[in-house]
Scaffold this active site. Sequence first.
Site, PDB file in Angstrom:
ATOM      1  N   VAL A 106       0.871  -1.171   0.000  1.00  0.00           N
ATOM      2  CA  VAL A 106       0.000   0.000   0.000  1.00  0.00           C
ATOM      3  C   VAL A 106       0.906   1.219   0.000  1.00  0.00           C
ATOM      4  O   VAL A 106       1.916   1.255   0.714  1.00  0.00           O
ATOM      5  CB  VAL A 106      -0.917   0.026   1.238  1.00  0.00           C
ATOM      6  CG1 VAL A 106      -1.790   1.282   1.241  1.00  0.00           C
ATOM      7  CG2 VAL A 106      -1.775  -1.228   1.308  1.00  0.00           C
ATOM      8  N   CYS A 107       0.562   2.201  -0.827  1.00  0.00           N
ATOM      9  CA  CYS A 107       1.261   3.481  -0.835  1.00  0.00           C
ATOM     10  C   CYS A 107       2.744   3.260  -1.141  1.00  0.00           C
ATOM     11  O   CYS A 107       3.091   2.529  -2.069  1.00  0.00           O
ATOM     12  CB  CYS A 107       1.018   4.170   0.511  1.00  0.00           C
ATOM     13  SG  CYS A 107       1.437   5.915   0.608  1.00  0.00           S
ATOM     14  N   THR A 108       3.640   3.853  -0.358  1.00  0.00           N
ATOM     15  CA  THR A 108       5.068   3.727  -0.629  1.00  0.00           C
ATOM     16  C   THR A 108       5.653   2.399  -0.171  1.00  0.00           C
ATOM     17  O   THR A 108       6.860   2.192  -0.289  1.00  0.00           O
ATOM     18  CB  THR A 108       5.854   4.896  -0.001  1.00  0.00           C
ATOM     19  OG1 THR A 108       5.553   4.951   1.395  1.00  0.00           O
ATOM     20  CG2 THR A 108       5.501   6.210  -0.676  1.00  0.00           C
ATOM     21  N   THR A 126       1.659   3.447  -6.704  1.00  0.00           N
ATOM     22  CA  THR A 126       2.174   3.912  -5.426  1.00  0.00           C
ATOM     23  C   THR A 126       1.465   5.226  -5.092  1.00  0.00           C
ATOM     24  O   THR A 126       0.536   5.635  -5.792  1.00  0.00           O
ATOM     25  CB  THR A 126       3.714   4.081  -5.475  1.00  0.00           C
ATOM     26  OG1 THR A 126       4.199   4.295  -4.145  1.00  0.00           O
ATOM     27  CG2 THR A 126       4.141   5.230  -6.371  1.00  0.00           C
ATOM     28  N   ALA A 158      -1.047  -1.145  -4.222  1.00  0.00           N
ATOM     29  CA  ALA A 158      -2.155  -0.194  -4.083  1.00  0.00           C
ATOM     30  C   ALA A 158      -1.595   1.211  -4.012  1.00  0.00           C
ATOM     31  O   ALA A 158      -0.470   1.427  -3.547  1.00  0.00           O
ATOM     32  CB  ALA A 158      -2.972  -0.495  -2.828  1.00  0.00           C
TER      33      ALA A 158
END
Length: 196
Positions: A106-108, A126, A158
Amino acid sequence: MVRIAILVFDGAEELDFVGPWEVLSFWAREVASEPVEVMLVGPSTEPVVCAKGLRVLPDRTLEGIGALDVLLVPGGSGTRALLTLGDPLHVALRSHAEAGALITSVCTGSLVLAAAGLLRNRPATTYWSCFAELLALDETVEPRRDDRFVDDGDVVTAAGVSAGIDMALHLVRRIAGVEQARAVRRGIQYDPEPPV
């Protein structure tokens, strides 16, 4: 038994792991037709301090937890300390991937996957402002800037923060089917209608 590990570390973004935790734990406790174990794993079992100050106690470490079905890596400012080549986390991620675990971020958290070599020649997403960092780690990544999540078989990434909830619902659908995923969405009353 479906075994899911969610990584936590100092500087992890809270909603990146708590959102998926809510989805997956609700599924495990209220909906799943087979046993599901959801656990937090960390560098040790000592408390970690997340990006906004939440203190979290991991259940286990990645070493010796056995086979996993899903391993989720959240993002947050703390990911930058996990990008060093040869980091033991990278070895563990590759080992779980080679053993057949579905590796997700998720994300970074995607930066950590890229640093571990798990996004080579793959599409990925990202956090919206971090694609340059992602491509600096691995220029072979196909950036999917507009996707909430990208499922590339054995790796799922994600976009930022709240997209992790969408990805977790996708994981439930992928593992157990659309009806169970819908039951989880209804159970946690996830019907986003942002006021702004």
